[in-house]
Design a protein around this motif. Structure first.
Motif, PDB file in Angstrom:
ATOM      1  N   LYS A  55       1.824  17.626  28.293  1.00  0.00           N
ATOM      2  CA  LYS A  55       3.258  17.884  28.184  1.00  0.00           C
ATOM      3  C   LYS A  55       3.494  19.367  27.915  1.00  0.00           C
ATOM      4  O   LYS A  55       2.887  19.942  27.016  1.00  0.00           O
ATOM      5  CB  LYS A  55       3.855  17.017  27.073  1.00  0.00           C
ATOM      6  N   ARG A 103       7.755   7.930  32.418  1.00  0.00           N
ATOM      7  CA  ARG A 103       7.422   8.144  31.006  1.00  0.00           C
ATOM      8  C   ARG A 103       6.640   6.958  30.454  1.00  0.00           C
ATOM      9  O   ARG A 103       5.708   7.125  29.646  1.00  0.00           O
ATOM     10  CB  ARG A 103       8.695   8.387  30.189  1.00  0.00           C
ATOM     11  N   ASN A 104       6.994   5.769  30.875  1.00  0.00           N
ATOM     12  CA  ASN A 104       6.273   4.574  30.444  1.00  0.00           C
ATOM     13  C   ASN A 104       4.843   4.577  30.983  1.00  0.00           C
ATOM     14  O   ASN A 104       3.904   4.153  30.307  1.00  0.00           O
ATOM     15  CB  ASN A 104       7.018   3.321  30.915  1.00  0.00           C
ATOM     16  N   LYS A 151       2.729   6.831  28.859  1.00  0.00           N
ATOM     17  CA  LYS A 151       2.433   6.206  27.573  1.00  0.00           C
ATOM     18  C   LYS A 151       1.298   5.199  27.707  1.00  0.00           C
ATOM     19  O   LYS A 151       0.369   5.172  26.886  1.00  0.00           O
ATOM     20  CB  LYS A 151       3.691   5.525  27.038  1.00  0.00           C
ATOM     21  N   LYS A 152       1.341   4.368  28.736  1.00  0.00           N
ATOM     22  CA  LYS A 152       0.327   3.330  28.907  1.00  0.00           C
ATOM     23  C   LYS A 152      -0.990   3.894  29.447  1.00  0.00           C
ATOM     24  O   LYS A 152      -2.067   3.475  29.028  1.00  0.00           O
ATOM     25  CB  LYS A 152       0.853   2.245  29.848  1.00  0.00           C
ATOM     26  N   SER A 178      -1.525   7.580  26.909  1.00  0.00           N
ATOM     27  CA  SER A 178      -1.068   7.619  25.510  1.00  0.00           C
ATOM     28  C   SER A 178      -0.273   8.884  25.208  1.00  0.00           C
ATOM     29  O   SER A 178      -0.346   9.444  24.106  1.00  0.00           O
ATOM     30  CB  SER A 178      -2.271   7.521  24.559  1.00  0.00           C
ATOM     31  N   GLU A 232       3.269  10.306  24.603  1.00  0.00           N
ATOM     32  CA  GLU A 232       4.640   9.941  24.282  1.00  0.00           C
ATOM     33  C   GLU A 232       5.570  11.039  24.793  1.00  0.00           C
ATOM     34  O   GLU A 232       5.478  12.185  24.368  1.00  0.00           O
ATOM     35  CB  GLU A 232       4.802   9.780  22.769  1.00  0.00           C
ATOM     36  N   SER A 291       9.386  11.380  25.100  1.00  0.00           N
ATOM     37  CA  SER A 291      10.746  10.879  24.898  1.00  0.00           C
ATOM     38  C   SER A 291      11.752  11.980  25.205  1.00  0.00           C
ATOM     39  O   SER A 291      11.516  13.154  24.912  1.00  0.00           O
ATOM     40  CB  SER A 291      10.928  10.388  23.465  1.00  0.00           C
TER      41      SER A 291
END
Length: 312
Positions: free
Chosen positions: A174, A277-278, A281-282, A285, A287, A289
């Motif tokens: 990110k 974004r999901n 995360k999966k 890992s 995040e 937001s």
């Protein structure tokens, strides 16, 4: 044993220019340590720097670009280097055929990938300004977003690379200017090379040219948009040039007043990007937001008709 080839694939507006300009400026030092920033496929842009546009296009059209890959392999062999770094901010992109070209690279090299991602609302806001300035774009922010919706689908952009390469060979991070603190994007890039693949070059980069790819303020962007719409074919006109100069002087002291994107466009970006974004995360890992839209500042004056009439 295969040599290591690191692809810095972008994405846009994540400090790529600083990385590219610094790697090129330190090219001779890097060569002394067995690390090559190839000349093959390299183009120069006064604002962006030295990026591998030619190699990116070769990846995109690999069936027609045998000579480019042959030239790259020859340059690598002649350099004697064991690590090669390629950089272009649009390698990780909706251009599906790039993966086919990357497959050819895996036959000769141990390929690694570094990709930065950015808040999509901030990304589109910054990229729109750049397109107005550099591409003479005449559309509104919503038009630009609609034309580039594929860049919101990080899952579709990244999954082909995870299919092609081992998970240990792909780093997705990110991008956030605030999170870098006093680091630059090149510092972070070198830190990834060292921590993931034991490629230590940070202490070599004594030349730091920075970047000339400076963004516009909101008012400057509106001025450029009006220029693109109404004055682009009139630049030989003394009157139009004089008017543009007067406007630039007038707005130079005005401060940036928030996002050019409307709140509705930002809402749609956030909704469209949810699956991506999901996925992060999966899969990784990570995040990612996006703050509530009420926390953003929107520059409503960008669509002010009276101001636009004045600029025209």
């Amino acid at each position: 044993m295969k040599k290591t080839l690191v692809i810095h694939g972008g994405m846009h507006k994540t400090g790529s220019s600083v990385i590219q300009r610094t790697l090129y400026a330190n090219r001779e030092l890097l060569l002394g340590y067995g690390i090559l920033y190839p000349l093959t496929g390299l183009i120069y842009d006064p604002e962006i720097g030295y990026r591998h546009y030619g190699l990116m296009k070769a990846l995109e059209n690999s069936a027609k670009s045998f000579d480019v890959f042959k030239q790259l392999n020859q340059e690598v062999d002649e350099s004697g280097c064991h690590v090669i770094i390629l950089s272009h901010e649009d390698i990780v992109s909706p251009r599906r055929s790039i993966i086919d070209g990357a497959k050819l690279l895996t036959e000769h090299y141990d390929v690694k990938l570094i990709c930065y991602i950015r808040d999509p609302i901030q990304y589109f806001n910054a990229k729109y300004k750049e397109w107005v300035r550099r591409q003479e774009f005449v559309g509104e922010p919503a038009d630009f977003v609609i034309e580039h919706l594929d860049y919101l689908d990080w899952d579709k952009l990244l999954e082909p690379w995870f299919t092609l390469l081992p998970a240990s060979s792909v780093v997705v991070k990110k991008y956030d200017r605030k999170s870098l603190f006093n680091q630059s994007s090149i510092d972070d890039f070198c830190e990834i090379l060292g921590s993931h693949w034991d490629i230590v070059i940070k202490e070599l980069l004594s030349k730091f040219p920075g970047s000339n790819n400076v963004g516009l303020s909101n008012k400057e962007t509106l001025l450029e948009l009006m220029r693109n719409k109404y004055f682009l074919n009139q630049f030989d006109s003394e009157k139009s040039c004089s008017k543009l100069f007067d406007l630039k002087v007038k707005i130079k002291t005005e401060e940036n007043e928030g996002l050019l994107l409307s709140k509705e466009v930002a809402r749609r970006i956030k909704a469209r990007n949810w699956h991506a974004r999901n996925y992060l995360k999966k899969k990784l890992s990570i995040e990612f937001s996006i703050p509530p839209l009420d926390e953003f500042v929107f520059d409503n004056s960008f669509n002010d008709e009276e101001l636009r009439v004045e600029y025209k």
